[in-house]
Motif scaffolding. Structure first.
Motif, short mmCIF file in Angstrom:
data_model
loop_
_atom_site.label_atom_id
_atom_site.label_comp_id
_atom_site.label_asym_id
_atom_site.label_seq_id
_atom_site.Cartn_x
_atom_site.Cartn_y
_atom_site.Cartn_z
N ALA A 1 -7.86 8.17 -1.12
CA ALA A 1 -7.17 7.36 -2.13
C ALA A 1 -7.83 5.99 -2.25
O ALA A 1 -8.04 5.48 -3.37
N VAL A 2 -8.19 5.39 -1.12
CA VAL A 2 -8.88 4.09 -1.13
C VAL A 2 -10.23 4.22 -1.82
O VAL A 2 -10.62 3.35 -2.62
N ASN B 1 0.40 6.89 -8.95
CA ASN B 1 1.08 7.07 -7.66
C ASN B 1 1.27 8.54 -7.33
O ASN B 1 1.16 8.95 -6.16
N SER C 1 -5.44 11.95 0.81
CA SER C 1 -5.49 11.28 2.10
C SER C 1 -5.68 9.79 1.86
O SER C 1 -6.19 9.38 0.80
N LYS C 2 -5.25 8.97 2.79
CA LYS C 2 -5.36 7.52 2.62
C LYS C 2 -6.81 7.11 2.39
O LYS C 2 -7.10 6.25 1.55
N ARG C 3 -7.72 7.73 3.12
CA ARG C 3 -9.14 7.38 3.00
C ARG C 3 -9.66 7.72 1.61
O ARG C 3 -10.34 6.92 0.97
N ASN D 1 -0.46 9.61 -3.88
CA ASN D 1 0.45 10.05 -2.82
C ASN D 1 0.10 11.44 -2.29
O ASN D 1 0.59 11.85 -1.23
#
Length: 341
Positions: free
Chosen positions: A291-292, A280, A287-289, A284
């Motif tokens: 991280a995915v 985490n 970037s969300k992209r 955190n």
């Protein structure tokens, strides 16, 4: 006066005493005690209670008295150490009984040598031992908490720091007689209660704990000296000093800076075998992209060799140490690092 005060004590084993005590306390209080025990301990006690056919008033009184005395000794030790506890117990119970209670308690607690030193303020301790021989200092620091030992290490003259660290690292087993002699020199009023078995102290792990706590300047000086004098030892220490999970010591800004220099494939592999808290902390700060994408890579790679995971983690650790040396990030540590603003 207890019923058995003038006669022989009942010869009860530890488990039997515990069972008698719980029976005497009753189910309500005993249930509160069970909450603090392990499952196997609860099973053993429950079986012993079930096999206890009867508890005489004499048994109850002996066990409760002994329990009270041990609790009293624990309280005194917490307040002022072994010497303080012994003095108060001698006044309350007499010299022979006091030594008996202290003996039972220290055997179960495995009280370490230099108890009086651990209760000494670090600033006073520095003045207390700084003129001692480096081997004596190394012996004492091996028994202190990493934080207390780090403060002493940081206050030593630079030419003695690496010497003491080296002596701790190569220390393996120390004779009880040597420990007793050092204790007498440092505190003649404290009687030694050292177990007569050889005591395992020091070692590389002890140095690592201390170096992870001292300020960065002291750590760097010690490591640079060890790299010149004993490079194999320095390498062994360095491998253990900052592990991948210690990324939790970094703030978000520092983690983001580290991730800029980390290859995504190494990151996915390094996170494969870490706990959720570490994952985490990394995700955190992506970037969300991204991280995915990293999570998908982790799922896609399937089972991996532990060796490959450790190598990927070490690459990231190397990046962290490089950035810290360059002053671009700060690792939260004790010992007096300056705050970079």
């Amino acid at each position: 006066m207890p019923n058995n005060a003038a006669g022989e004590e009942l010869n009860l084993k530890g488990l039997q005493k515990a069972a008698v005590l719980l029976i005497a306390l009753g189910p309500e209080r005993s249930s509160q005690i069970f909450k603090h025990l392990k499952e196997d301990e609860i099973e053993e006690l429950t079986l012993e209670i079930a096999n206890t056919r009867s508890v005489t008033p004499q048994m109850k009184e002996q066990v409760i008295n002994e329990f009270y005395e041990v609790c009293l000794a624990q309280q005194y030790i917490a307040e002022g150490g072994i010497g303080y506890a012994r003095d108060l117990l001698e006044k309350a119970l007499g010299a022979e009984k006091a030594m008996d209670v202290i003996g039972k308690l220290t055997a179960s607690l495995q009280v370490k040598p230099f108890e009086f030193v651990r209760k000494t303020d670090a600033s006073q301790l520095i003045n207390f031992i700084q003129d001692e021989h480096p081997q004596t200092i190394a012996l004492i620091l091996s028994y202190l908490s990493p934080g207390q030992a780090a403060m002493v290490m940081g206050a030593l003259p630079p030419d003695r720091q690496a010497d003491v660290a080296r002596r701790i690292a190569v220390m393996d087993r120390t004779s009880p007689d040597v420990i007793k002699e050092v204790e007498k020199v440092l505190e003649s009023k404290l009687a030694s209660l050292v177990n007569q078995d050889y005591t395992i102290i020091g070692g590389v792990d002890a140095v690592v704990e201390i170096l992870n706590t001292v300020d960065r300047t002291t750590e760097r000086h010690i490591m640079e000296t060890l790299e010149i004098e004993v490079p194999e030892l320095a390498e062994e220490i360095r491998k253990k000093m900052f592990v991948f999970e210690d990324v939790l010591l970094l703030d978000d800004r520092a983690i983001q800076r580290v991730l800029r220099d980390v290859d995504n494939s190494d990151l996915a592999l390094a996170l494969k075998n870490t706990n959720e808290e570490v994952q985490n902390a990394i995700f955190n700060n992506l970037s969300k992209r991204l991280a995915v994408m990293i999570k998908e890579d982790m799922d896609f790679m399937g089972p991996v060799r532990m060796k490959d995971v450790e190598e990927a983690q070490q690459k990231i650790v190397n990046v962290i140490r490089k950035l810290e040396d360059a002053g671009e990030i700060v690792i939260s540590r004790g010992g007096g690092d300056e705050i970079v603003v």
